[in-house]
Each structure stands twice: as C-alpha cells, then as structure tokens.
Design a protein around this motif. Structure first.
Motif, PDB file in Angstrom:
ATOM      1  N   ARG A 144      81.577 -31.919  -8.722  1.00  0.00           N
ATOM      2  CA  ARG A 144      80.986 -30.792  -9.465  1.00  0.00           C
ATOM      3  C   ARG A 144      81.259 -29.465  -8.766  1.00  0.00           C
ATOM      4  NH1 ARG A 144      76.096 -33.472  -9.364  1.00  0.00           N
ATOM      5  NH2 ARG A 144      76.175 -35.114 -10.875  1.00  0.00           N
ATOM      6  N   ASP A 145      81.086 -29.453  -7.436  1.00  0.00           N
ATOM      7  CA  ASP A 145      81.359 -28.235  -6.668  1.00  0.00           C
ATOM      8  C   ASP A 145      82.825 -27.830  -6.795  1.00  0.00           C
ATOM      9  OD1 ASP A 145      78.712 -28.244  -5.864  1.00  0.00           O
ATOM     10  OD2 ASP A 145      79.135 -29.019  -3.843  1.00  0.00           O
ATOM     11  N   PHE A 146      83.711 -28.806  -6.759  1.00  0.00           N
ATOM     12  CA  PHE A 146      85.139 -28.541  -6.901  1.00  0.00           C
ATOM     13  C   PHE A 146      85.426 -27.923  -8.273  1.00  0.00           C
ATOM     14  CE2 PHE A 146      89.470 -29.702  -8.066  1.00  0.00           C
ATOM     15  CZ  PHE A 146      90.191 -29.277  -6.958  1.00  0.00           C
ATOM     16  N   LEU A 147      84.813 -28.493  -9.305  1.00  0.00           N
ATOM     17  CA  LEU A 147      84.995 -27.951 -10.656  1.00  0.00           C
ATOM     18  C   LEU A 147      84.531 -26.496 -10.732  1.00  0.00           C
ATOM     19  CD1 LEU A 147      83.997 -30.673 -13.288  1.00  0.00           C
ATOM     20  CD2 LEU A 147      86.154 -29.442 -13.103  1.00  0.00           C
ATOM     21  N   LYS A 148      83.358 -26.223 -10.165  1.00  0.00           N
ATOM     22  CA  LYS A 148      82.837 -24.857 -10.194  1.00  0.00           C
ATOM     23  C   LYS A 148      83.761 -23.896  -9.454  1.00  0.00           C
ATOM     24  CE  LYS A 148      77.946 -26.047 -10.495  1.00  0.00           C
ATOM     25  NZ  LYS A 148      76.675 -26.101  -9.764  1.00  0.00           N
ATOM     26  N   SER A 163      87.531 -24.045 -11.369  1.00  0.00           N
ATOM     27  CA  SER A 163      87.569 -24.219 -12.821  1.00  0.00           C
ATOM     28  C   SER A 163      88.700 -23.427 -13.471  1.00  0.00           C
ATOM     29  CB  SER A 163      86.222 -23.828 -13.421  1.00  0.00           C
ATOM     30  OG  SER A 163      86.244 -24.009 -14.809  1.00  0.00           O
ATOM     31  N   GLU A 164      88.878 -22.197 -13.022  1.00  0.00           N
ATOM     32  CA  GLU A 164      89.899 -21.342 -13.650  1.00  0.00           C
ATOM     33  C   GLU A 164      91.314 -21.823 -13.356  1.00  0.00           C
ATOM     34  OE1 GLU A 164      89.009 -17.391 -12.351  1.00  0.00           O
ATOM     35  OE2 GLU A 164      87.031 -17.408 -13.289  1.00  0.00           O
ATOM     36  N   GLU A 165      91.498 -22.561 -12.269  1.00  0.00           N
ATOM     37  CA  GLU A 165      92.825 -23.018 -11.868  1.00  0.00           C
ATOM     38  C   GLU A 165      93.186 -24.370 -12.478  1.00  0.00           C
ATOM     39  OE1 GLU A 165      92.515 -23.224  -7.597  1.00  0.00           O
ATOM     40  OE2 GLU A 165      91.251 -21.437  -7.632  1.00  0.00           O
ATOM     41  N   LEU A 166      92.206 -25.075 -13.012  1.00  0.00           N
ATOM     42  CA  LEU A 166      92.426 -26.429 -13.511  1.00  0.00           C
ATOM     43  C   LEU A 166      92.742 -26.418 -15.004  1.00  0.00           C
ATOM     44  CD1 LEU A 166      89.415 -28.192 -11.768  1.00  0.00           C
ATOM     45  CD2 LEU A 166      91.815 -28.305 -11.076  1.00  0.00           C
ATOM     46  N   GLU A 178      92.627 -28.136 -18.786  1.00  0.00           N
ATOM     47  CA  GLU A 178      91.534 -28.804 -19.501  1.00  0.00           C
ATOM     48  C   GLU A 178      91.566 -30.308 -19.242  1.00  0.00           C
ATOM     49  OE1 GLU A 178      88.924 -27.394 -21.079  1.00  0.00           O
ATOM     50  OE2 GLU A 178      89.799 -25.556 -20.276  1.00  0.00           O
ATOM     51  N   GLU A 179      92.759 -30.860 -19.143  1.00  0.00           N
ATOM     52  CA  GLU A 179      92.883 -32.299 -18.877  1.00  0.00           C
ATOM     53  C   GLU A 179      92.335 -32.639 -17.494  1.00  0.00           C
ATOM     54  OE1 GLU A 179      96.184 -35.883 -18.705  1.00  0.00           O
ATOM     55  OE2 GLU A 179      96.857 -33.835 -19.051  1.00  0.00           O
ATOM     56  N   GLU A 180      92.643 -31.818 -16.480  1.00  0.00           N
ATOM     57  CA  GLU A 180      92.134 -32.069 -15.130  1.00  0.00           C
ATOM     58  C   GLU A 180      90.605 -31.986 -15.107  1.00  0.00           C
ATOM     59  OE1 GLU A 180      95.651 -30.461 -12.190  1.00  0.00           O
ATOM     60  OE2 GLU A 180      94.551 -28.977 -13.367  1.00  0.00           O
ATOM     61  N   LYS A 181      90.062 -31.003 -15.791  1.00  0.00           N
ATOM     62  CA  LYS A 181      88.600 -30.863 -15.868  1.00  0.00           C
ATOM     63  C   LYS A 181      87.987 -32.087 -16.530  1.00  0.00           C
ATOM     64  CE  LYS A 181      88.779 -25.876 -16.465  1.00  0.00           C
ATOM     65  NZ  LYS A 181      88.460 -24.778 -17.390  1.00  0.00           N
ATOM     66  N   ARG A 182      88.586 -32.496 -17.643  1.00  0.00           N
ATOM     67  CA  ARG A 182      88.072 -33.654 -18.381  1.00  0.00           C
ATOM     68  C   ARG A 182      88.149 -34.915 -17.514  1.00  0.00           C
ATOM     69  NH1 ARG A 182      91.105 -33.171 -22.389  1.00  0.00           N
ATOM     70  NH2 ARG A 182      92.672 -34.714 -21.842  1.00  0.00           N
ATOM     71  N   ASN A 183      89.246 -35.084 -16.778  1.00  0.00           N
ATOM     72  CA  ASN A 183      89.389 -36.255 -15.902  1.00  0.00           C
ATOM     73  C   ASN A 183      88.289 -36.296 -14.847  1.00  0.00           C
ATOM     74  OD1 ASN A 183      91.665 -37.215 -17.226  1.00  0.00           O
ATOM     75  ND2 ASN A 183      93.094 -36.262 -15.805  1.00  0.00           N
ATOM     76  N   ILE A 184      87.979 -35.160 -14.253  1.00  0.00           N
ATOM     77  CA  ILE A 184      86.920 -35.098 -13.236  1.00  0.00           C
ATOM     78  C   ILE A 184      85.571 -35.402 -13.869  1.00  0.00           C
ATOM     79  CG2 ILE A 184      85.665 -33.545 -11.676  1.00  0.00           C
ATOM     80  CD1 ILE A 184      88.430 -32.174 -11.153  1.00  0.00           C
ATOM     81  N   GLU A 185      85.317 -34.828 -15.028  1.00  0.00           N
ATOM     82  CA  GLU A 185      84.039 -35.068 -15.717  1.00  0.00           C
ATOM     83  C   GLU A 185      83.912 -36.537 -16.125  1.00  0.00           C
ATOM     84  OE1 GLU A 185      84.318 -32.120 -18.786  1.00  0.00           O
ATOM     85  OE2 GLU A 185      83.625 -30.518 -17.456  1.00  0.00           O
ATOM     86  N   GLU A 186      85.008 -37.135 -16.605  1.00  0.00           N
ATOM     87  CA  GLU A 186      84.974 -38.550 -16.998  1.00  0.00           C
ATOM     88  C   GLU A 186      84.757 -39.449 -15.785  1.00  0.00           C
ATOM     89  OE1 GLU A 186      88.645 -39.103 -19.122  1.00  0.00           O
ATOM     90  OE2 GLU A 186      87.850 -38.191 -20.955  1.00  0.00           O
TER      91      GLU A 186
END
Length: 78
Positions: free
Chosen positions: A31-35, A38-41, A43-51
């Motif tokens: 979660r901290d990494f995503l925050k 976030s701007e550098e990732l 949508e697929e990378e974000k979704r993979n982390i969330e999944e």
C-alpha cells in the motif's frame, strides 16, 4: 526401518501467527509503495498490486481459521 516422527503441532498456532504478521507487513508495504509511486505505475501494475493484496487478505482469513483449528486441537490433547 524408521518410525515416522509424531506430528508436532505444539507451535503451529504461533508459526501461523508469525506468518499472518509478515503477510500484514507485506500488505502495508505494498500500500505504501502504491501511494508513493502511484503516478509512475501503469494501471495494470496498480491492479496487480491491489489483486495481490486481496489474495493476501484471503490467505489471512484462511490462516486465522487454521489457528482456531490448532487451538481446538491443543485443547483436546492437553
């Protein structure tokens, strides 16, 4: 011929609790990494982390059930 070792379940609940702690830590770090990134990732990378975090949460639920089973087993055989 060797006799099989008896199943030592005496510290299973503790080991599972440790695993839950590590899994929660990994979820927080993700979660901290995503925050932070976030701007550098994509949508697929974000979704993979969330999944992955969602799978971790499901895993934690299963581990908590295992702890209940281990405690019940220990109480039966004490």
């Amino acid at each position: 011929m060797h006799k099989p070792k008896p199943d030592d379940r005496s510290n299973n609940a503790e080991r599972i609790e440790n695993t839950i702690g590590h899994t929660l830590q990994n979820m927080d770090e993700a979660r901290d990494f995503l925050k932070a990134h976030s701007e550098e990732l994509s949508e697929e990378e974000k979704r993979n982390i969330e999944e992955k975090n969602a799978r971790r949460a499901e895993s934690i639920d299963g581990m908590r059930e295992e702890i209940k089973d281990e405690v019940a087993h220990q109480q039966r055989y004490e």
